[in-house]
Design a protein around this motif. Structure first.
Motif, PDB file in Angstrom:
ATOM      1  N   ASN A  43       0.843  -1.189   0.000  1.00  0.00           N
ATOM      2  CA  ASN A  43       0.000   0.000   0.000  1.00  0.00           C
ATOM      3  C   ASN A  43       0.882   1.243   0.000  1.00  0.00           C
ATOM      4  N   PRO A  44       0.519   2.227  -0.826  1.00  0.00           N
ATOM      5  CA  PRO A  44       1.306   3.465  -0.801  1.00  0.00           C
ATOM      6  C   PRO A  44       1.122   4.172   0.534  1.00  0.00           C
ATOM      7  N   GLY A  45       2.053   5.032   0.837  1.00  0.00           N
ATOM      8  CA  GLY A  45       1.950   5.812   2.065  1.00  0.00           C
ATOM      9  C   GLY A  45       0.755   6.749   2.009  1.00  0.00           C
ATOM     10  N   PRO A  46       0.406   7.321   3.127  1.00  0.00           N
ATOM     11  CA  PRO A  46      -0.738   8.238   3.159  1.00  0.00           C
ATOM     12  C   PRO A  46      -0.411   9.559   2.468  1.00  0.00           C
ATOM     13  N   PRO A  47      -1.441  10.297   2.045  1.00  0.00           N
ATOM     14  CA  PRO A  47      -1.189  11.622   1.470  1.00  0.00           C
ATOM     15  C   PRO A  47      -0.600  12.556   2.531  1.00  0.00           C
TER      16      PRO A  47
ATOM     17  N   ALA B  29      -2.375  11.928 -18.525  1.00  0.00           N
ATOM     18  CA  ALA B  29      -2.875  10.673 -19.073  1.00  0.00           C
ATOM     19  C   ALA B  29      -3.961  10.023 -18.203  1.00  0.00           C
ATOM     20  N   ASP B  30      -4.199  10.536 -16.990  1.00  0.00           N
ATOM     21  CA  ASP B  30      -5.166   9.938 -16.071  1.00  0.00           C
ATOM     22  C   ASP B  30      -5.961  11.043 -15.380  1.00  0.00           C
ATOM     23  N   LEU B  31      -7.086  11.391 -15.972  1.00  0.00           N
ATOM     24  CA  LEU B  31      -7.901  12.476 -15.433  1.00  0.00           C
ATOM     25  C   LEU B  31      -8.906  12.000 -14.385  1.00  0.00           C
ATOM     26  N   GLU B  32      -8.768  10.741 -13.966  1.00  0.00           N
ATOM     27  CA  GLU B  32      -9.672  10.190 -12.958  1.00  0.00           C
ATOM     28  C   GLU B  32      -9.080  10.258 -11.549  1.00  0.00           C
ATOM     29  N   SER B  33      -7.773  10.144 -11.440  1.00  0.00           N
ATOM     30  CA  SER B  33      -7.130  10.070 -10.126  1.00  0.00           C
ATOM     31  C   SER B  33      -6.254  11.291  -9.890  1.00  0.00           C
ATOM     32  N   ALA B  34      -6.693  12.160  -9.009  1.00  0.00           N
ATOM     33  CA  ALA B  34      -5.914  13.356  -8.682  1.00  0.00           C
ATOM     34  C   ALA B  34      -4.656  12.955  -7.915  1.00  0.00           C
ATOM     35  N   VAL B  35      -3.540  13.606  -8.240  1.00  0.00           N
ATOM     36  CA  VAL B  35      -2.293  13.358  -7.507  1.00  0.00           C
ATOM     37  C   VAL B  35      -2.105  14.389  -6.398  1.00  0.00           C
ATOM     38  N   ALA B  36      -2.839  15.496  -6.506  1.00  0.00           N
ATOM     39  CA  ALA B  36      -2.747  16.541  -5.484  1.00  0.00           C
ATOM     40  C   ALA B  36      -4.004  17.396  -5.538  1.00  0.00           C
TER      41      ALA B  36
ATOM     42  N   GLY C 225      -8.663  28.189   8.275  1.00  0.00           N
ATOM     43  CA  GLY C 225      -8.917  29.404   7.510  1.00  0.00           C
ATOM     44  C   GLY C 225      -7.760  29.771   6.592  1.00  0.00           C
ATOM     45  N   LYS C 226      -6.941  28.776   6.230  1.00  0.00           N
ATOM     46  CA  LYS C 226      -5.774  29.009   5.383  1.00  0.00           C
ATOM     47  C   LYS C 226      -5.776  28.019   4.224  1.00  0.00           C
ATOM     48  N   PRO C 227      -5.076  28.364   3.150  1.00  0.00           N
ATOM     49  CA  PRO C 227      -4.971  27.414   2.038  1.00  0.00           C
ATOM     50  C   PRO C 227      -4.173  26.182   2.468  1.00  0.00           C
ATOM     51  N   SER C 228      -4.481  25.069   1.812  1.00  0.00           N
ATOM     52  CA  SER C 228      -3.805  23.815   2.103  1.00  0.00           C
ATOM     53  C   SER C 228      -3.559  23.070   0.798  1.00  0.00           C
ATOM     54  N   LEU C 229      -2.468  22.330   0.731  1.00  0.00           N
ATOM     55  CA  LEU C 229      -2.150  21.481  -0.408  1.00  0.00           C
ATOM     56  C   LEU C 229      -2.037  20.057   0.108  1.00  0.00           C
ATOM     57  N   VAL C 230      -2.641  19.115  -0.596  1.00  0.00           N
ATOM     58  CA  VAL C 230      -2.552  17.717  -0.208  1.00  0.00           C
ATOM     59  C   VAL C 230      -1.967  16.956  -1.384  1.00  0.00           C
TER      60      VAL C 230
ATOM     61  N   ALA D 137       2.985  11.529  -5.499  1.00  0.00           N
ATOM     62  CA  ALA D 137       3.214  12.863  -6.079  1.00  0.00           C
ATOM     63  C   ALA D 137       4.335  13.620  -5.385  1.00  0.00           C
ATOM     64  N   GLU D 138       4.917  13.051  -4.357  1.00  0.00           N
ATOM     65  CA  GLU D 138       5.973  13.762  -3.620  1.00  0.00           C
ATOM     66  C   GLU D 138       7.125  14.241  -4.516  1.00  0.00           C
ATOM     67  N   PRO D 139       7.544  13.476  -5.534  1.00  0.00           N
ATOM     68  CA  PRO D 139       8.608  13.984  -6.410  1.00  0.00           C
ATOM     69  C   PRO D 139       8.211  15.266  -7.169  1.00  0.00           C
ATOM     70  N   LEU D 140       6.921  15.534  -7.253  1.00  0.00           N
ATOM     71  CA  LEU D 140       6.419  16.730  -7.942  1.00  0.00           C
ATOM     72  C   LEU D 140       6.223  17.913  -7.000  1.00  0.00           C
ATOM     73  N   ARG D 141       6.516  17.726  -5.737  1.00  0.00           N
ATOM     74  CA  ARG D 141       6.182  18.739  -4.733  1.00  0.00           C
ATOM     75  C   ARG D 141       6.711  20.117  -5.091  1.00  0.00           C
ATOM     76  N   ASP D 142       7.961  20.241  -5.514  1.00  0.00           N
ATOM     77  CA  ASP D 142       8.503  21.554  -5.867  1.00  0.00           C
ATOM     78  C   ASP D 142       7.706  22.190  -7.004  1.00  0.00           C
ATOM     79  N   ASP D 143       7.428  21.408  -8.056  1.00  0.00           N
ATOM     80  CA  ASP D 143       6.677  21.948  -9.190  1.00  0.00           C
ATOM     81  C   ASP D 143       5.257  22.353  -8.796  1.00  0.00           C
TER      82      ASP D 143
END
Length: 184
Positions: A9-13, A125-132, A141-146, A151-157
């Motif tokens: 199982n992949p790690g949690p978001p 290529a996969d519009l069904e499963s969001a990576v973030a 009351g603040k913005p959040s990114l999950v 998707a961790e390798p994409l975190r900077d981008d």
């Protein structure tokens, strides 16, 4: 020859939160005691800095006023400046939905608005499963990114893309305020 496959199982978001107490200096963190990014706004530019290595500037958004903003990526060794609208380009999906497309070393990803408070990132290529997902965190009351575990390798981008879009929205809101006579 028999082979066995072990499914893991992949790690949690992971959730990332923004400390926006000072709009000129924003901190992005996963845990309050561990800042990951420092966002500094000064002299017509927004610097996105690795908080663990302050000399590591991931990207600089160069504010150009009426002209399109540009981006540079000092940490990647790229001295060239890229038009922000080309790096995070507006495009249309086959169903007519407008999205922003971003090319990364890991492939193409799109940013798709799901509501006024939520935007999701998908592999092109996969519009069904969001990576973030970027959303307004109601409890703080603040913005959040999950980011999903993969998707961790994409975190900077994703962080850079978020702040490019955030800056664009802020500038559009200021333009509207000027046009209609400012906030009352």
């Amino acid at each position: 020859m028999d082979s066995t496959i072990t499914l893991v199982n992949p790690g949690p978001p992971t959730s990332y939160f923004l400390d926006t107490t000072d709009p000129k200096n924003i901190v992005v963190y996963a845990h309050p005691c561990d800042p990951l990014y420092q966002i500094e706004t000064e002299a017509g530019q927004i610097k996105i800095i690795d908080a663990h290595h302050p000399s590591r500037v991931l990207a600089i958004i160069h504010q150009k006023g009426l002209r399109p903003d540009t981006l540079s990526f000092p940490v990647r060794g790229e001295n060239s400046v890229v038009n922000a609208q080309k790096w995070l380009k507006k495009t249309k999906l086959p169903d007519g939905t407008m999205v922003r497309a971003m090319d990364t070393e890991s492939g193409s990803y799109i940013w798709k608005v799901h509501s006024s408070l939520c935007q999701k990132i998908y592999q092109y290529a996969d519009l069904e499963s969001a990576v973030a997902c970027c959303y307004w965190h109601h409890s703080s009351g603040k913005p959040s990114l999950v980011l999903e575990y993969g998707a961790e390798p994409l975190r900077d981008d994703i962080i850079i893309g978020y702040f490019v879009q955030r800056h664009k929205i802020t500038m559009e809101e200021k333009a509207i305020d000027v046009l209609v006579g400012g906030p009352w």
